[in-house]
Design an enzyme around this catalytic site. Sequence first.
Site, short mmCIF file in Angstrom:
data_model
loop_
_atom_site.label_atom_id
_atom_site.label_comp_id
_atom_site.label_asym_id
_atom_site.label_seq_id
_atom_site.Cartn_x
_atom_site.Cartn_y
_atom_site.Cartn_z
N LYS A 176 3.48 11.77 -11.05
CA LYS A 176 2.76 10.81 -11.89
C LYS A 176 3.63 9.58 -12.08
CE LYS A 176 -0.08 13.96 -14.67
NZ LYS A 176 -0.34 14.43 -16.04
N GLU B 203 -4.23 17.85 -11.56
CA GLU B 203 -4.61 18.26 -12.90
C GLU B 203 -6.10 18.54 -13.07
OE1 GLU B 203 -2.38 16.36 -15.93
OE2 GLU B 203 -3.52 17.26 -17.54
N ARG C 288 -2.61 22.94 -14.15
CA ARG C 288 -1.57 21.96 -14.49
C ARG C 288 -1.58 21.64 -15.99
NH1 ARG C 288 0.63 16.66 -11.14
NH2 ARG C 288 2.09 15.97 -12.72
N GLU D 4 11.18 20.15 -23.76
CA GLU D 4 10.38 20.40 -22.54
C GLU D 4 10.91 21.65 -21.82
OE1 GLU D 4 7.68 18.67 -21.93
OE2 GLU D 4 7.95 16.68 -22.83
N ASN E 128 0.77 20.91 -20.76
CA ASN E 128 0.49 20.13 -21.96
C ASN E 128 0.67 20.94 -23.24
OD1 ASN E 128 -0.15 17.89 -20.43
ND2 ASN E 128 -2.30 18.48 -20.25
N HIS F 260 1.52 14.66 -29.36
CA HIS F 260 1.13 13.25 -29.18
C HIS F 260 0.55 12.68 -30.46
CE1 HIS F 260 0.70 13.56 -24.54
NE2 HIS F 260 1.84 12.99 -24.87
N HIS G 19 1.64 19.39 -26.55
CA HIS G 19 1.44 17.94 -26.43
C HIS G 19 0.22 17.41 -27.16
CE1 HIS G 19 4.63 18.32 -23.54
NE2 HIS G 19 4.62 17.03 -23.27
N ARG H 213 0.81 -1.23 0.00
CA ARG H 213 0.00 0.00 0.00
C ARG H 213 0.84 1.27 0.00
NH1 ARG H 213 -2.87 -3.26 3.50
NH2 ARG H 213 -4.67 -4.17 2.45
N LYS I 61 7.82 23.61 -13.01
CA LYS I 61 6.88 22.48 -12.94
C LYS I 61 6.35 22.34 -11.52
CE LYS I 61 5.64 17.85 -14.19
NZ LYS I 61 5.94 16.55 -14.80
N HIS J 11 9.68 11.59 -27.95
CA HIS J 11 8.60 12.39 -27.38
C HIS J 11 8.88 13.89 -27.49
CE1 HIS J 11 5.49 13.85 -24.76
NE2 HIS J 11 6.40 14.38 -23.96
N1 LIG Z 1 5.77 10.89 -14.86
C1 LIG Z 1 5.70 11.93 -15.64
O1 LIG Z 1 5.21 13.01 -15.29
C2 LIG Z 1 6.27 11.82 -17.02
C3 LIG Z 1 6.50 12.98 -17.78
C4 LIG Z 1 7.08 12.86 -19.02
C5 LIG Z 1 7.44 11.60 -19.51
N2 LIG Z 1 7.20 10.49 -18.75
C6 LIG Z 1 7.59 9.16 -19.23
O2 LIG Z 1 9.01 9.12 -19.37
C7 LIG Z 1 9.33 8.13 -20.33
C8 LIG Z 1 10.43 8.65 -21.23
O3 LIG Z 1 11.55 8.96 -20.45
P1 LIG Z 1 13.01 9.17 -21.09
O4 LIG Z 1 12.90 10.08 -22.24
O5 LIG Z 1 13.91 9.49 -19.98
O6 LIG Z 1 13.32 7.74 -21.76
P2 LIG Z 1 14.08 6.46 -21.21
O7 LIG Z 1 13.87 6.27 -19.77
O8 LIG Z 1 13.71 5.35 -22.11
O9 LIG Z 1 15.61 6.84 -21.47
C9 LIG Z 1 16.05 7.08 -22.79
C10 LIG Z 1 17.28 6.23 -23.13
O10 LIG Z 1 18.43 6.80 -22.49
C11 LIG Z 1 19.15 5.80 -21.77
N3 LIG Z 1 19.81 6.51 -20.68
C12 LIG Z 1 19.23 7.01 -19.57
N4 LIG Z 1 20.12 7.74 -18.90
C13 LIG Z 1 21.29 7.68 -19.57
C14 LIG Z 1 22.57 8.25 -19.37
N5 LIG Z 1 22.80 9.11 -18.36
N6 LIG Z 1 23.53 7.96 -20.24
C15 LIG Z 1 23.29 7.15 -21.32
N7 LIG Z 1 22.09 6.62 -21.58
C16 LIG Z 1 21.10 6.88 -20.71
C17 LIG Z 1 18.09 4.83 -21.37
O11 LIG Z 1 18.65 3.58 -21.06
C18 LIG Z 1 17.20 4.81 -22.63
O12 LIG Z 1 17.75 3.96 -23.60
C19 LIG Z 1 8.06 7.76 -21.04
O13 LIG Z 1 7.64 6.49 -20.62
C20 LIG Z 1 7.07 8.81 -20.58
O14 LIG Z 1 5.74 8.33 -20.50
C21 LIG Z 1 6.64 10.59 -17.53
ZN LIG Z 2 6.21 15.86 -22.46
#
Ligand SMILES: NC(=O)c1ccc[n+]([C@@H]2O[C@H](COP(=O)([O-])OP(=O)(O)OC[C@H]3O[C@@H](n4cnc5c(N)ncnc54)[C@H](O)[C@@H]3O)[C@@H](O)[C@H]2O)c1
Ligand SMILES: [Zn+2]
Length: 369
Positions: free
Chosen positions: A151, A245, A249, A193, A253, A260, A256, A129, A235, A273
């Site tokens: 999130k 949201e 908030r 971003e 977007n 998207h 986006h 939990r 943020k 993205h």
């Molecule tokens: N929670 C939220 O509010 C929120 C907001 C935006 C995006 N997201 C989510 O985030 C995800 C995307 O995140 P991301 O863009 O970080 O992608 P990711 O986590 O897939 O990382 C991108 C790539 O970089 C590599 N990597 C990470 N750090 C590294 C480093 N320091 N050196 C070398 N390689 C490295 C990873 O292994 C991966 O291959 C999506 O799933 C999206 O839905 C969440």
């Molecule tokens: Zn985004």
Amino acid sequence: VSIETLRVALGERSYDIRFGAGAVAGEGGGEEFARSLAAFGFSPRSALITNPTVHALYGAGVERAMRAAGLDPVVVTVPDGEGYKTWDWLGTIVTELLRARLDRGSAIVALGGGVIGDMAGFAAAIYMRGIRFVQVPTTLLAQVDSSVGGKTGVNHPFGKNLIGAFWQPSLVWTDVLTLATLPRREFLAGMAEVIKYGAIWDATFFEYLRTRREEILALSPEPLTRIVRRSCEIKAEVVGRDEREGGIRAVLNYGHTIGHAVESATGYTRYLHGEGVAVGMCAEADLAVRMGVCGEDAAARIRELCRLYELPVSVPDVSAEALLEAMALDKKTLRGELRFVLPEGIGRARVGVAVPRAEVEQLLGVART
Ligand SMILES: NC(=O)c1ccc[n+]([C@@H]2O[C@H](COP(=O)([O-])OP(=O)(O)OC[C@H]3O[C@@H](n4cnc5c(N)ncnc54)[C@H](O)[C@@H]3O)[C@@H](O)[C@H]2O)c1
Ligand SMILES: [Zn+2]
């Protein structure tokens, strides 16, 4: 290593984001990180959740810091990629946590990008939990976006992030020097971003991104820490006003809705993205001009800044129909109405602007490469 702290004010869910260039990636670093971990008094049984790529680069340092803080972590690695952000892998993580007998006083440390952060955070939200978790974000996107706001979640074959929870971390530890190993394309996508924060909230910051571009692209620690910190502040301020949201908030977007749609209509293979967001910000700025919400000059400046960070700025050659279809399916569209966050100028944006479908169609029809 000099450390800066930003307090994210969310009542009893408040927490600190700490910034230290070299605090995770640096030689013999991790001391300050170990001290702040130790201050929480977590039970020794704990977990480090990461992927093989990031583990190979920074795992040893983070494990060392965890041990120095009195923790004895089980290391759970999830294969690298968005394709593993699944319900199945979440189950695997939880099984590993149970096997290692984490208890209600335990903590999870998430080391990696947004994929790892979202999944590890969700595991923390539902394990017994809810247990505490600490983020060590290693992509620019994770440092400025996914690690702030609470999130968490996983994807479903029907869509991204459809299963999840709001769960705030206890601590976020950000070292911009970890970005030195990040592929350049991933770094630039994260900059979309960052540009977004300037465009919607802070004209001075927007201008800083333009004038300090060379140093930022060279990963100079001082400006880089500054832009990551300012992004988190913006943020956090927005989320602090509207954690779940309901209203403001949504300003986050910006770019986006069309972004998207562009990602989805190209099968999530052509754009990262952030690249989709850059395309979306430019197209939505044009839409704002059409709607009389913003002047042409502001739209041109947004497009120019995206170009300066080598981001795509025009809608790809996919049918307007496919894009509109994707927008209609977006979970953020209310009752089939097209609503957008539109810039009113640099540093200001309006949320929930209803736009007639014909206007969007025309825009998509002419905004091609
Ligand atoms: N929670 C939220 O509010 C929120 C907001 C935006 C995006 N997201 C989510 O985030 C995800 C995307 O995140 P991301 O863009 O970080 O992608 P990711 O986590 O897939 O990382 C991108 C790539 O970089 C590599 N990597 C990470 N750090 C590294 C480093 N320091 N050196 C070398 N390689 C490295 C990873 O292994 C991966 O291959 C999506 O799933 C999206 O839905 C969440
Ligand atoms: Zn985004």
